[in-house]
Design a protein around this motif. Structure first.
Motif, PDB file in Angstrom:
ATOM      1  N   GLY A 253       0.824  -1.192   0.000  1.00 38.42           N
ATOM      2  CA  GLY A 253       0.000   0.000   0.000  1.00 38.42           C
ATOM      3  C   GLY A 253       0.859   1.242   0.000  1.00 38.42           C
ATOM      4  O   GLY A 253       2.086   1.173  -0.090  1.00 38.42           O
ATOM      5  N   PRO A 254       0.254   2.393   0.098  1.00 41.33           N
ATOM      6  CA  PRO A 254       1.031   3.635   0.116  1.00 41.33           C
ATOM      7  C   PRO A 254       1.887   3.731   1.366  1.00 41.33           C
ATOM      8  O   PRO A 254       1.493   3.325   2.454  1.00 41.33           O
ATOM      9  N   SER A 255       3.098   4.255   1.176  1.00 38.08           N
ATOM     10  CA  SER A 255       3.995   4.415   2.309  1.00 38.08           C
ATOM     11  C   SER A 255       3.561   5.600   3.160  1.00 38.08           C
ATOM     12  O   SER A 255       2.656   6.358   2.816  1.00 38.08           O
ATOM     13  N   MET A 256       4.268   5.757   4.288  1.00 33.18           N
ATOM     14  CA  MET A 256       3.942   6.874   5.171  1.00 33.18           C
ATOM     15  C   MET A 256       4.232   8.207   4.494  1.00 33.18           C
ATOM     16  O   MET A 256       3.509   9.186   4.695  1.00 33.18           O
ATOM     17  N   LEU A 257       5.281   8.254   3.645  1.00 36.16           N
ATOM     18  CA  LEU A 257       5.577   9.489   2.928  1.00 36.16           C
ATOM     19  C   LEU A 257       4.494   9.815   1.922  1.00 36.16           C
ATOM     20  O   LEU A 257       4.095  10.979   1.762  1.00 36.16           O
ATOM     21  N   ASP A 258       3.993   8.794   1.223  1.00 39.58           N
ATOM     22  CA  ASP A 258       2.927   9.034   0.253  1.00 39.58           C
ATOM     23  C   ASP A 258       1.645   9.524   0.922  1.00 39.58           C
ATOM     24  O   ASP A 258       0.839  10.222   0.295  1.00 39.58           O
ATOM     25  N   LYS A 259       1.451   9.139   2.181  1.00 43.43           N
ATOM     26  CA  LYS A 259       0.218   9.545   2.865  1.00 43.43           C
ATOM     27  C   LYS A 259       0.239  11.012   3.289  1.00 43.43           C
ATOM     28  O   LYS A 259      -0.815  11.626   3.452  1.00 43.43           O
ATOM     29  N   VAL A 260       1.432  11.563   3.477  1.00 46.02           N
ATOM     30  CA  VAL A 260       1.507  12.933   3.989  1.00 46.02           C
ATOM     31  C   VAL A 260       1.956  13.923   2.931  1.00 46.02           C
ATOM     32  O   VAL A 260       1.733  15.129   3.078  1.00 46.02           O
ATOM     33  N   ILE A 261       2.629  13.458   1.854  1.00 43.62           N
ATOM     34  CA  ILE A 261       3.133  14.387   0.852  1.00 43.62           C
ATOM     35  C   ILE A 261       1.995  14.871  -0.039  1.00 43.62           C
ATOM     36  O   ILE A 261       1.039  14.133  -0.306  1.00 43.62           O
ATOM     37  N   SER A 262       2.083  16.094  -0.474  1.00 43.84           N
ATOM     38  CA  SER A 262       1.054  16.671  -1.327  1.00 43.84           C
ATOM     39  C   SER A 262       1.402  16.424  -2.788  1.00 43.84           C
ATOM     40  O   SER A 262       2.521  16.689  -3.219  1.00 43.84           O
ATOM     41  N   LYS A 263       0.443  15.909  -3.528  1.00 41.92           N
ATOM     42  CA  LYS A 263       0.621  15.649  -4.949  1.00 41.92           C
ATOM     43  C   LYS A 263      -0.029  16.714  -5.826  1.00 41.92           C
ATOM     44  O   LYS A 263      -0.004  16.596  -7.048  1.00 41.92           O
TER      45      LYS A 263
END
Length: 634
Positions: A253-263
């Motif tokens: 699944g999405p990593s912790m960085l992917d969960k908080v970084i803005s895309k």
């Protein structure tokens, strides 16, 4: 002052013979003490000393009770710097030699404490047959300085034979401490350095037990040099360099960085609130979904229009057979019939209409293909057919229309017909001194898809004899004509598409960088098959002028993509190798073997829309005027 060598006989004053003490050493004879007895170096004295040592060795019969004393007396130890037993001539009477005849003696080394300082080491066998005592020897020169005793980096090993199993202990010279190790059983083999050399100071040493089947000391090889070999320190095994490659892990699944970084916002701007970021992410996903749906709808509409156009062509077969097939030249006089031709020839009528439109200006007979093919087969059978040309031919076939799988080498149903047609064409051109040109396989394949090899050979020969194509297929002899055609294309491009023209001039991109790749295979490498078939229909009718009109139409379709700041990217796009477009095509699952420009959205509909729009400025008179200016001899 006279110098004497070691080999010369030096007279000595006779010295009185004195009785030697029990434990004498050679170094004592050269000490500064005047009261010490000087030994006599004669064969009789040495024989007497050897006899005493032998008698002492034969009388040593020690039981279990005196075994500890014997071990202490003979210094029963293993030196890592020696692997064989030696007999020290300097040993005294109270230092017994190693037992030579005992079958139960282990393979060890007996060495006196003065081994480092001894000047003579005599290797002896069990019978002492290798010792020569008849030759006189001169006494050695006294040493000025005592050599420093070197301490081995390996610990000494002492073996206790009093117990049932042999017990070994390590003696470290620096710490002078002994460490007991566990007893081990020894197989029946000789002792080597590595067996008594521990890998680490704390590792237990494996020492074998004594048995009656061990080989006695006389069977060991004795050194023949005057000094014992020094063992070399073993190099540690080279450890492989640590690998930088990590084991691939399956994403959960999405990593912790992917969960908080803005895309949805660049990193150099302040972050968004989480609610706004999620909303924008959902909006982006919705936009992409609508875009994919619109692209699929556009593709389906294009397919429907193509099928409708093919149905109209098939429905017009009656008009073709009634008005055009009897006399094809009527299309030049009737604009409606000419417009019908430009919409595409029905598939089953292409063979006769192509033959009629191309004509037979070379006056080739119907047996021309058969004659040239028989010559080619004789050359192949005799081995005189050029192998270089044959290799180029095979490679050209391999890249010909890969999407339809009809000309696949060795397995394609039309591979042999294409190969025979190309070999016959090579033989026919050899009479004119011309060779093979890569790209002609595409033309031959397109013709074979619409007619048999014999009439197709005649069509191909006459088609390639048209002046423009003959110039590009003529090699170096037609170089000037090719340059003239480049100038004509530049003039037409500047008149019809000045923005593209000035962009190419700015990047120094001439027609030589892309025009031959289009004209030699007649666009089969770059255009989709359906669009290319329709272009061929008009080329057969209009001649060389439509080659340039189709080339200009391709640039017109590609115009939004041609304005790159880098020349390299511009050339990659013209070759059909733009990486961004290729990645988009792969992501969308589109086939990449049906024309290189299909990834840019170049299809039959978009191409013909551009060709039809050129009626505003394209004039046949302009083409003829340029031909007369650049090629006056034509």
């Amino acid at each position: 002052m006279v110098h004497h060598s070691d080999d010369e006989d030096i007279p000595h004053d006779p010295a009185p013979t004195k009785r030697l003490p029990a434990g004498f050493a050679l170094d004592d004879a050269f000490s500064d003490n005047e009261d010490m007895d000087v030994p006599e170096f004669s064969s009789a004295a040495i024989r007497e000393e050897l006899a005493k040592n032998m008698n002492g060795a034969q009388s040593w019969n020690v039981g279990d009770a005196g075994l500890d004393d014997l071990v202490t007396k003979i210094g029963f130890s293993v030196d890592p710097d020696a692997s064989v037993s030696t007999f020290d001539i300097d040993a005294g009477h109270d230092s017994p030699p190693s037992p030579l005849h005992s079958p139960t003696s282990p393979r060890i080394q007996s060495q006196s404490s003065s081994h480092q300082d001894s000047l003579y080491e005599v290797p002896l066998s069990s019978e002492f047959s290798q010792v020569s005592l008849d030759e006189p020897r001169s006494p050695p020169q006294p040493q000025q300085e005592e050599p420093e005793e070197t301490v081995s980096e390996y610990p000494a090993v002492q073996i206790d034979l009093s117990a049932t199993d042999a017990v070994t202990t390590e003696v470290h010279p620096d710490k002078m401490s002994m460490k007991s190790v566990q007893p081990m059983q020894l197989p029946q083999r000789s002792v080597s350095h590595d067996e008594f050399r521990p890998s680490t100071p704390s590792s237990p040493l494996q020492v074998p037990s004594l048995n009656a089947s061990a080989v006695s000391t006389p069977s060991l090889p004795l050194p023949t040099s005057t000094s014992l070999p020094t063992p070399t320190t073993p190099k540690p095994p080279a450890t492989p360099p640590p690998s930088n490659r990590h084991r691939p892990t399956r994403s959960a699944g999405p990593s912790m960085l992917d969960k908080v970084i803005s895309k949805t916002r660049p990193p150099y701007l302040p972050p968004k609130p989480r609610t706004e970021d999620r909303k924008h992410q959902q909006d982006w996903e919705e936009m992409m979904k609508r875009s994919r749906a619109a692209e699929e709808k556009r593709r389906k509409a294009l397919q429907d229009r193509r099928l409708a156009r093919e149905r109209r062509i098939e429905e017009s077969i009656g008009m073709w057979e009634r008005d055009i097939v009897p006399d094809w030249t009527v299309v030049h006089r009737n604009s409606n019939l000419r417009r019908l031709w430009w919409q595409g020839i029905p598939t089953k009528l292409r063979a006769p209409l192509w033959q009629a439109a191309v004509g037979n200006a070379l006056a080739l007979s119907k047996d021309a293909f058969k004659t040239c093919l028989s010559r080619a087969k004789r050359a192949l059978a005799s081995g005189t057919f050029p192998t270089t040309v044959l290799n180029l031919l095979e490679e050209d076939i391999r890249t010909t229309l890969p999407s339809i799988h009809l000309f696949v080498p060795e397995t394609g149903p039309m591979y042999q017909d294409l190969r025979d047609m190309l070999c016959a064409w090579v033989v026919a051109r050899s009479d004119e001194g011309l060779g093979y040109v890569v790209g002609v396989a595409k033309i031959a394949a397109m013709i074979l898809l619409n007619m048999p090899p014999a009439p197709g050979f005649v069509v191909m020969r006459n088609l390639l004899e048209r002046h423009c194509l003959r110039s590009f297929y003529g090699g170096m002899a037609s170089k000037d004509d090719v340059e003239a055609y480049y100038r004509i294309f530049d003039t037409l491009l500047a008149d019809g598409m000045p923005k593209i023209y000035f962009n190419f001039k700015q990047h120094q991109v001439s027609p030589a960088a892309y025009l031959p790749d289009w004209l030699v295979p007649l666009f089969l490498d770059h255009l989709p098959f359906e669009a290319c078939a329709r272009v061929w229909d008009v080329i057969m009718l209009e001649g060389d002028a439509f080659l340039y009109r189709a080339a200009l139409a391709i640039l017109g379709v590609l115009e939004p993509r041609l304005f790159f700041p880098d020349k390299k990217e511009l050339l990659e796009l013209l070759r059909g190798e733009n990486r961004a477009a290729l990645e988009v095509a792969r992501r969308e699952g589109r086939l990449l073997n049906n024309g290189k420009y299909e990834i840019y959205g170049v299809d039959e509909e978009s191409l013909w829309e551009r060709i039809d729009s050129m009626d505003e400025w394209w004039r046949e008179s302009t083409w003829k005027r340029l031909i007369e200016r650049e090629l006056p001899d034509l």
